[in-house]
Design a protein around this motif. Structure first.
Motif, PDB file in Angstrom:
ATOM      1  N   ILE A 144     -33.802  59.359  43.704  1.00 36.76           N
ATOM      2  CA  ILE A 144     -32.908  60.424  44.156  1.00 36.76           C
ATOM      3  C   ILE A 144     -32.974  60.590  45.670  1.00 36.76           C
ATOM      4  O   ILE A 144     -31.945  60.757  46.338  1.00 36.76           O
ATOM      5  N   THR A 145     -34.183  60.537  46.231  1.00 38.65           N
ATOM      6  CA  THR A 145     -34.349  60.841  47.651  1.00 38.65           C
ATOM      7  C   THR A 145     -34.109  59.642  48.568  1.00 38.65           C
ATOM      8  O   THR A 145     -33.699  59.813  49.723  1.00 38.65           O
ATOM      9  N   PHE A 146     -34.357  58.421  48.072  1.00 39.18           N
ATOM     10  CA  PHE A 146     -34.280  57.243  48.942  1.00 39.18           C
ATOM     11  C   PHE A 146     -32.939  56.524  48.871  1.00 39.18           C
ATOM     12  O   PHE A 146     -32.559  55.825  49.819  1.00 39.18           O
ATOM     13  N   MET A 147     -32.211  56.696  47.782  1.00 39.89           N
ATOM     14  CA  MET A 147     -30.941  56.000  47.622  1.00 39.89           C
ATOM     15  C   MET A 147     -29.945  56.325  48.733  1.00 39.89           C
ATOM     16  O   MET A 147     -29.263  55.417  49.239  1.00 39.89           O
ATOM     17  N   PRO A 148     -29.815  57.589  49.166  1.00 41.42           N
ATOM     18  CA  PRO A 148     -28.874  57.878  50.270  1.00 41.42           C
ATOM     19  C   PRO A 148     -29.193  57.120  51.546  1.00 41.42           C
ATOM     20  O   PRO A 148     -28.281  56.739  52.292  1.00 41.42           O
ATOM     21  N   ALA A 149     -30.482  56.896  51.823  1.00 41.90           N
ATOM     22  CA  ALA A 149     -30.857  56.163  53.027  1.00 41.90           C
ATOM     23  C   ALA A 149     -30.405  54.705  52.939  1.00 41.90           C
ATOM     24  O   ALA A 149     -29.903  54.134  53.923  1.00 41.90           O
ATOM     25  N   LEU A 150     -30.571  54.078  51.776  1.00 42.38           N
ATOM     26  CA  LEU A 150     -30.123  52.695  51.608  1.00 42.38           C
ATOM     27  C   LEU A 150     -28.601  52.603  51.708  1.00 42.38           C
ATOM     28  O   LEU A 150     -28.064  51.661  52.303  1.00 42.38           O
ATOM     29  N   GLN A 151     -27.914  53.581  51.143  1.00 40.70           N
ATOM     30  CA  GLN A 151     -26.457  53.564  51.193  1.00 40.70           C
ATOM     31  C   GLN A 151     -25.950  53.773  52.616  1.00 40.70           C
ATOM     32  O   GLN A 151     -24.816  53.386  52.931  1.00 40.70           O
ATOM     33  N   ALA A 152     -26.782  54.371  53.484  1.00 32.85           N
ATOM     34  CA  ALA A 152     -26.360  54.632  54.856  1.00 32.85           C
ATOM     35  C   ALA A 152     -26.459  53.397  55.755  1.00 32.85           C
ATOM     36  O   ALA A 152     -26.009  53.449  56.904  1.00 32.85           O
ATOM     37  N   LEU A 153     -27.040  52.311  55.270  1.00 31.40           N
ATOM     38  CA  LEU A 153     -27.077  51.075  56.056  1.00 31.40           C
ATOM     39  C   LEU A 153     -25.650  50.570  56.264  1.00 31.40           C
ATOM     40  O   LEU A 153     -24.935  50.309  55.307  1.00 31.40           O
ATOM     41  N   LYS A 154     -25.262  50.435  57.509  1.00 29.03           N
ATOM     42  CA  LYS A 154     -23.885  50.065  57.819  1.00 29.03           C
ATOM     43  C   LYS A 154     -23.667  48.552  57.675  1.00 29.03           C
ATOM     44  O   LYS A 154     -24.490  47.761  58.161  1.00 29.03           O
ATOM     45  N   PRO A 155     -22.593  48.146  57.019  1.00 29.52           N
ATOM     46  CA  PRO A 155     -22.292  46.706  56.897  1.00 29.52           C
ATOM     47  C   PRO A 155     -22.147  46.019  58.246  1.00 29.52           C
ATOM     48  O   PRO A 155     -22.415  44.827  58.379  1.00 29.52           O
ATOM     49  N   GLN A 156     -21.705  46.789  59.260  1.00 27.09           N
ATOM     50  CA  GLN A 156     -21.525  46.204  60.592  1.00 27.09           C
ATOM     51  C   GLN A 156     -22.829  45.679  61.164  1.00 27.09           C
ATOM     52  O   GLN A 156     -22.827  44.725  61.950  1.00 27.09           O
ATOM     53  N   TRP A 157     -23.952  46.291  60.794  1.00 23.91           N
ATOM     54  CA  TRP A 157     -25.242  45.815  61.297  1.00 23.91           C
ATOM     55  C   TRP A 157     -25.567  44.433  60.743  1.00 23.91           C
ATOM     56  O   TRP A 157     -26.027  43.560  61.471  1.00 23.91           O
ATOM     57  N   ALA A 187     -32.000  47.294  44.008  1.00 25.46           N
ATOM     58  CA  ALA A 187     -31.266  46.606  42.941  1.00 25.46           C
ATOM     59  C   ALA A 187     -29.917  47.276  42.678  1.00 25.46           C
ATOM     60  O   ALA A 187     -28.939  46.606  42.327  1.00 25.46           O
ATOM     61  N   LEU A 188     -29.842  48.586  42.883  1.00 24.55           N
ATOM     62  CA  LEU A 188     -28.605  49.317  42.618  1.00 24.55           C
ATOM     63  C   LEU A 188     -27.577  49.147  43.731  1.00 24.55           C
ATOM     64  O   LEU A 188     -26.412  49.512  43.546  1.00 24.55           O
ATOM     65  N   LEU A 189     -28.006  48.602  44.881  1.00 24.00           N
ATOM     66  CA  LEU A 189     -27.066  48.432  45.990  1.00 24.00           C
ATOM     67  C   LEU A 189     -25.902  47.519  45.607  1.00 24.00           C
ATOM     68  O   LEU A 189     -24.784  47.665  46.116  1.00 24.00           O
ATOM     69  N   GLY A 190     -26.146  46.572  44.713  1.00 23.54           N
ATOM     70  CA  GLY A 190     -25.100  45.640  44.322  1.00 23.54           C
ATOM     71  C   GLY A 190     -24.191  46.157  43.231  1.00 23.54           C
ATOM     72  O   GLY A 190     -23.302  45.426  42.778  1.00 23.54           O
ATOM     73  N   THR A 191     -24.386  47.397  42.793  1.00 17.94           N
ATOM     74  CA  THR A 191     -23.541  47.954  41.733  1.00 17.94           C
ATOM     75  C   THR A 191     -22.468  48.857  42.328  1.00 17.94           C
ATOM     76  O   THR A 191     -22.586  49.328  43.461  1.00 17.94           O
ATOM     77  N   ARG A 192     -21.449  49.114  41.557  1.00 19.40           N
ATOM     78  CA  ARG A 192     -20.370  49.986  42.007  1.00 19.40           C
ATOM     79  C   ARG A 192     -20.823  51.437  42.008  1.00 19.40           C
ATOM     80  O   ARG A 192     -21.552  51.877  41.117  1.00 19.40           O
ATOM     81  N   LEU A 193     -20.369  52.196  43.027  1.00 18.70           N
ATOM     82  CA  LEU A 193     -20.748  53.600  43.126  1.00 18.70           C
ATOM     83  C   LEU A 193     -20.297  54.397  41.906  1.00 18.70           C
ATOM     84  O   LEU A 193     -20.983  55.307  41.455  1.00 18.70           O
ATOM     85  N   ASP A 194     -19.114  54.049  41.384  1.00 15.78           N
ATOM     86  CA  ASP A 194     -18.576  54.779  40.239  1.00 15.78           C
ATOM     87  C   ASP A 194     -18.758  53.997  38.938  1.00 15.78           C
ATOM     88  O   ASP A 194     -18.127  54.318  37.926  1.00 15.78           O
ATOM     89  N   GLY A 195     -19.632  52.980  38.980  1.00 13.08           N
ATOM     90  CA  GLY A 195     -19.854  52.161  37.789  1.00 13.08           C
ATOM     91  C   GLY A 195     -20.731  52.866  36.763  1.00 13.08           C
ATOM     92  O   GLY A 195     -21.417  53.850  37.056  1.00 13.08           O
ATOM     93  N   ALA A 196     -20.711  52.327  35.559  1.00 15.67           N
ATOM     94  CA  ALA A 196     -21.471  52.940  34.462  1.00 15.67           C
ATOM     95  C   ALA A 196     -22.976  52.864  34.716  1.00 15.67           C
ATOM     96  O   ALA A 196     -23.717  53.819  34.439  1.00 15.67           O
ATOM     97  N   LEU A 197     -23.445  51.727  35.276  1.00 20.08           N
ATOM     98  CA  LEU A 197     -24.881  51.561  35.515  1.00 20.08           C
ATOM     99  C   LEU A 197     -25.382  52.557  36.546  1.00 20.08           C
ATOM    100  O   LEU A 197     -26.405  53.223  36.336  1.00 20.08           O
ATOM    101  N   ARG A 198     -24.663  52.675  37.678  1.00 20.03           N
ATOM    102  CA  ARG A 198     -25.087  53.613  38.722  1.00 20.03           C
ATOM    103  C   ARG A 198     -25.069  55.045  38.204  1.00 20.03           C
ATOM    104  O   ARG A 198     -26.000  55.826  38.456  1.00 20.03           O
ATOM    105  N   SER A 199     -24.023  55.404  37.482  1.00 16.24           N
ATOM    106  CA  SER A 199     -23.923  56.770  36.949  1.00 16.24           C
ATOM    107  C   SER A 199     -25.045  57.062  35.969  1.00 16.24           C
ATOM    108  O   SER A 199     -25.630  58.158  35.973  1.00 16.24           O
TER     109      SER A 199
END
Length: 282
Positions: free
Chosen positions: A163-176, A81-93
């Protein structure tokens, strides 16, 4: 010269590892295979086959596995659900900050929070009973048993998963995703054939980490479960402090040795999965 400076910088960490990991491990092994007189014995380790001890290990396994699975699934959904939010947004922070705090919010503080909220005279318990006539303890006070540890454990398992799984989701490349769409693939095919296989090692690794986190937890269980020793950490406490187990203090070392073996297997699996996952995160 630089290598010496780097080695000197690692000295505090090395001292920490020796004092709080290596020494306790050696003590657990020593007390498990030697009696109070210092003589070698297998009697203490053989006590691990006692039905009571096996029951406590079984309880620790199912409690850790259940809370790990629930925490992993819920945490992964929050990450998605957080994938659609901004990295520096208030919700993600806010979610990142809360996850960092709540993942470490355990022990007596967490136990007190649940007692004050859903204890026998807890705020929510009294409200439900007085307003709707609903008694959550109608069939027994489950909060102070092994079953009652499920909710508190999930409480800190979900933030840890985020904390542990979010980096893996963020590593999914848009090119794929773009390549999948270009070749006529659907959203379902992208997740089933690309994203899920790539994320599987990270998810399973996080799941093992959550299992280890629950399996080794002591303070929350000690504060909530006042009667009996239903899980291994509480059984170790009983072996060290109970008046009914005088002369069998070394049983605590055997129990700790059993926990070390379980944790070692889990950590080896976690390391292997993380190494596999790292190939897709570079």
């Amino acid at each position: 010269m630089r290598s010496r400076a780097a080695a000197f910088g690692l000295l505090p960490f090395a001292v920490y590892v020796v004092l709080f990991l290596a020494v306790p491990t050696l003590i657990a092994i020593g007390t498990g295979f030697f009696d109070t007189t210092g003589a070698f014995t297998l009697a203490t380790v053989a006590a691990l086959g006692d039905p009571v001890v096996l029951t406590t290990f079984f309880n620790s396994f199912w409690l850790s596995a259940l809370t790990a699975v629930v925490g992993a699934v819920v945490g992964a959904l929050v990450c998605y659900a957080l994938l659609g939010t901004r990295l520096d947004g208030a919700l993600r922070s806010t979610v990142d900050s809360l996850s960092g705090v709540l993942a470490q919010f355990g022990g007596v503080m967490l136990a007190f929070a649940f007692v004050a909220t859903i204890g026998i005279q807890g705020m929510v318990t009294v409200y439900l009973r007085d307003t709707f006539g609903l008694d959550i303890f109608e069939n027994g006070v489950w909060l102070y048993s092994t079953t009652g540890l499920i909710l508190p454990y999930i409480y800190f398992q979900v933030p840890l998963m985020i904390i542990t799984f979010m980096p893996a989701l963020q590593a999914l490349k848009p090119q794929w995703a773009e390549a999948n769409a270009t070749l006529g693939g659907t959203t379902a095919s992208y997740w089933l054939r690309i994203a899920f296989p790539v994320l599987a090692p990270s998810f399973l690794g996080s799941l093992l980490l959550l299992f280890a986190n629950a399996f080794s937890s002591y303070a929350t269980a000690a504060a909530l479960v006042s009667q009996g020793s239903q899980i291994v950490p509480l059984q170790i406490r009983a072996a060290l402090t109970s008046e009914t187990l005088l002369g069998r203090e070394n049983l605590a070392g055997a129990l700790a040795l059993g926990m070390i073996v379980v944790m070692a297997v889990v950590m080896v699996g976690y390391s292997a999965l993380q190494s596999r996952a790292a190939r897709w995160q570079q």
